[in-house]
Design a protein around this motif. Sequence first.
Motif, PDB file in Angstrom:
ATOM      1  N   LEU A   1     -13.269  22.700  -7.157  1.00 16.91           N
ATOM      2  CA  LEU A   1     -12.886  21.400  -6.634  1.00 16.91           C
ATOM      3  C   LEU A   1     -11.382  21.347  -6.428  1.00 16.91           C
ATOM      4  O   LEU A   1     -10.613  21.836  -7.268  1.00 16.91           O
ATOM      5  CB  LEU A   1     -13.307  20.283  -7.597  1.00 16.91           C
ATOM      6  N   VAL A   2     -10.959  20.725  -5.301  1.00 17.48           N
ATOM      7  CA  VAL A   2      -9.549  20.578  -4.967  1.00 17.48           C
ATOM      8  C   VAL A   2      -9.317  19.144  -4.465  1.00 17.48           C
ATOM      9  O   VAL A   2     -10.017  18.692  -3.561  1.00 17.48           O
ATOM     10  CB  VAL A   2      -9.116  21.579  -3.872  1.00 17.48           C
ATOM     11  N   PRO A   3      -8.348  18.398  -5.019  1.00 16.57           N
ATOM     12  CA  PRO A   3      -8.116  17.016  -4.571  1.00 16.57           C
ATOM     13  C   PRO A   3      -7.402  16.972  -3.225  1.00 16.57           C
ATOM     14  O   PRO A   3      -6.563  17.816  -2.919  1.00 16.57           O
ATOM     15  CB  PRO A   3      -7.231  16.440  -5.677  1.00 16.57           C
ATOM     16  N   ASP A   4      -7.743  15.958  -2.423  1.00 16.63           N
ATOM     17  CA  ASP A   4      -7.124  15.795  -1.106  1.00 16.63           C
ATOM     18  C   ASP A   4      -6.446  14.442  -0.925  1.00 16.63           C
ATOM     19  O   ASP A   4      -5.330  14.363  -0.444  1.00 16.63           O
ATOM     20  CB  ASP A   4      -8.167  15.977   0.006  1.00 16.63           C
ATOM     21  N   ASP A   5      -7.123  13.357  -1.273  1.00 18.14           N
ATOM     22  CA  ASP A   5      -6.538  12.029  -1.069  1.00 18.14           C
ATOM     23  C   ASP A   5      -7.239  11.026  -1.975  1.00 18.14           C
ATOM     24  O   ASP A   5      -8.365  11.256  -2.426  1.00 18.14           O
ATOM     25  CB  ASP A   5      -6.668  11.602   0.390  1.00 18.14           C
ATOM     26  N   LEU A   6      -6.572   9.913  -2.228  1.00 13.22           N
ATOM     27  CA  LEU A   6      -7.067   8.924  -3.174  1.00 13.22           C
ATOM     28  C   LEU A   6      -6.831   7.529  -2.628  1.00 13.22           C
ATOM     29  O   LEU A   6      -5.799   7.248  -2.015  1.00 13.22           O
ATOM     30  CB  LEU A   6      -6.347   9.076  -4.517  1.00 13.22           C
ATOM     31  N   VAL A   7      -7.794   6.646  -2.843  1.00 17.21           N
ATOM     32  CA  VAL A   7      -7.605   5.236  -2.516  1.00 17.21           C
ATOM     33  C   VAL A   7      -8.272   4.414  -3.608  1.00 17.21           C
ATOM     34  O   VAL A   7      -9.295   4.822  -4.179  1.00 17.21           O
ATOM     35  CB  VAL A   7      -8.201   4.888  -1.120  1.00 17.21           C
ATOM     36  N   ARG A   8      -7.669   3.282  -3.937  1.00 16.29           N
ATOM     37  CA  ARG A   8      -8.227   2.386  -4.945  1.00 16.29           C
ATOM     38  C   ARG A   8      -8.698   1.115  -4.269  1.00 16.29           C
ATOM     39  O   ARG A   8      -7.950   0.487  -3.514  1.00 16.29           O
ATOM     40  CB  ARG A   8      -7.184   2.067  -6.019  1.00 16.29           C
TER      41      ARG A   8
ATOM     42  N   PRO B   1       0.819  -1.206   0.000  1.00 17.46           N
ATOM     43  CA  PRO B   1       0.000   0.000   0.000  1.00 17.46           C
ATOM     44  C   PRO B   1       0.851   1.253   0.000  1.00 17.46           C
ATOM     45  O   PRO B   1       1.907   1.317   0.609  1.00 17.46           O
ATOM     46  CB  PRO B   1      -0.787  -0.119   1.315  1.00 17.46           C
ATOM     47  N   ASN B   2       0.376   2.273  -0.725  1.00 16.74           N
ATOM     48  CA  ASN B   2       0.979   3.604  -0.666  1.00 16.74           C
ATOM     49  C   ASN B   2       0.193   4.517   0.250  1.00 16.74           C
ATOM     50  O   ASN B   2       0.730   5.315   0.980  1.00 16.74           O
ATOM     51  CB  ASN B   2       1.022   4.237  -2.062  1.00 16.74           C
ATOM     52  N   VAL B   3      -1.131   4.392   0.183  1.00 14.92           N
ATOM     53  CA  VAL B   3      -2.005   5.281   0.936  1.00 14.92           C
ATOM     54  C   VAL B   3      -3.029   4.443   1.678  1.00 14.92           C
ATOM     55  O   VAL B   3      -3.591   3.513   1.128  1.00 14.92           O
ATOM     56  CB  VAL B   3      -2.731   6.259  -0.009  1.00 14.92           C
ATOM     57  N   LEU B   4      -3.278   4.750   2.931  1.00 16.90           N
ATOM     58  CA  LEU B   4      -4.242   4.007   3.722  1.00 16.90           C
ATOM     59  C   LEU B   4      -5.317   4.949   4.245  1.00 16.90           C
ATOM     60  O   LEU B   4      -5.022   5.913   4.931  1.00 16.90           O
ATOM     61  CB  LEU B   4      -3.561   3.329   4.923  1.00 16.90           C
ATOM     62  N   GLY B   5      -6.556   4.669   3.901  1.00 17.71           N
ATOM     63  CA  GLY B   5      -7.677   5.299   4.558  1.00 17.71           C
ATOM     64  C   GLY B   5      -7.855   6.781   4.317  1.00 17.71           C
ATOM     65  O   GLY B   5      -7.175   7.403   3.512  1.00 17.71           O
ATOM     66  N   TRP B   6      -8.799   7.359   5.052  1.00 17.25           N
ATOM     67  CA  TRP B   6      -9.122   8.778   4.959  1.00 17.25           C
ATOM     68  C   TRP B   6      -8.836   9.462   6.285  1.00 17.25           C
ATOM     69  O   TRP B   6      -8.785   8.842   7.325  1.00 17.25           O
ATOM     70  CB  TRP B   6     -10.621   8.962   4.641  1.00 17.25           C
ATOM     71  N   ALA B   7      -8.717  10.794   6.211  1.00 19.33           N
ATOM     72  CA  ALA B   7      -8.599  11.578   7.430  1.00 19.33           C
ATOM     73  C   ALA B   7      -9.970  11.691   8.093  1.00 19.33           C
ATOM     74  O   ALA B   7     -11.001  11.605   7.435  1.00 19.33           O
ATOM     75  CB  ALA B   7      -8.055  12.971   7.114  1.00 19.33           C
ATOM     76  N   ASP B   8     -10.000  11.889   9.408  1.00 20.21           N
ATOM     77  CA  ASP B   8     -11.245  12.091  10.138  1.00 20.21           C
ATOM     78  C   ASP B   8     -11.808  13.463   9.773  1.00 20.21           C
ATOM     79  O   ASP B   8     -11.159  14.484   9.998  1.00 20.21           O
ATOM     80  CB  ASP B   8     -10.953  12.014  11.646  1.00 20.21           C
ATOM     81  N   LEU B   9     -13.013  13.491   9.262  1.00 18.35           N
ATOM     82  CA  LEU B   9     -13.598  14.755   8.816  1.00 18.35           C
ATOM     83  C   LEU B   9     -14.427  15.437   9.899  1.00 18.35           C
ATOM     84  O   LEU B   9     -15.085  16.442   9.640  1.00 18.35           O
ATOM     85  CB  LEU B   9     -14.483  14.524   7.581  1.00 18.35           C
TER      86      LEU B   9
END
Length: 316
Positions: free
Chosen positions: A281-288, A49-57
């Motif tokens: 729109l502004v990108p923040d994070d990505l997961v597949r 994995p490169n990226v895990l999960g989302w930030a708490d919003l």
Amino acid sequence: MSQESRLQALAQRIAAVIKQRGVPAGGAVGQLLRKAGASDYATGWTDAPNVLGWADLKNPTAQPGGRAFNRSVTIGSIIPTPAGRSGMREIGNICYDPTDLVTPYRLYYSAYVGTYSETAQIEVFMATSANGVTWTPGTTPIITARYIEDPYVVLTPQGWELYGEDKTQQPQKNIRMFRSANGKDGWTDLGFAGVPVSNVGSAWNGQDVSSPVVWMEGSRRYCLFEARTVGQDGCIGLAYYDGTDPTQPWTLANSGQPVAIGNNATFFGARAPTVKWSKLLVPDDLVRVGGVYYLLAHGQSMANRWVPVLLASTTS
């Protein structure tokens, strides 16, 4: 049974035991061996994995005019503002390094001195964690050569690379990049990434590019980014690069057009907005997940509130 038949039967039994209890066949360079089920010896090859999960919003709503969305407030409940800094501004992503047996999880973010402005002293920090839940914040910035916010880190064949919104150059224009052997320290400033700015005011990316979200697929780097120009305060573009020196020019995907736009008919004309209720729109994070890409972004409602946006695509 002949001697030859007995040997063949024995060989088949040995192969079956190896398959059951040993390392499964196949796999590719860089993949990890992980449990594939609850039964004994159930293992398989998976991508690292490169990226895990989302930030708490902090439970914002995704409705027009909903709760204001502030990414700097998001991590304040688990990671304190570094000493000598006034606040946090733009969190980055979480990375996982399986070679680090102590604190494999890393969260990158930026913090500033004094009152925030486009020219404020803003620097990148890193927090570490053994389990992804309890975090130890960094006490000193990991990058001091430039003022950077919106950091995003990815592991590449050339090492760990950090991409960020450069605030040293004013007016801001480009995405800056750095490289480290371990993803923690020793970051080298490589210069500006080759993500295209057209420098033509009438183009959708004519003023600046920022807010990078970068990932690898094979040997190709992809970057989702925010682009702005006069009359267009934020849309999302996609660029890619196939070489080993990402300071060289990247190629715009989608026939050179943005991949996601807000509701801005004055600039984009008859093109249907990706998100009708957001002006930008502004990108923040990505997961597949499987064959679907999920992009967490933020937008600005018609009531001028910052709100989160979740987009999905089956192609990058």
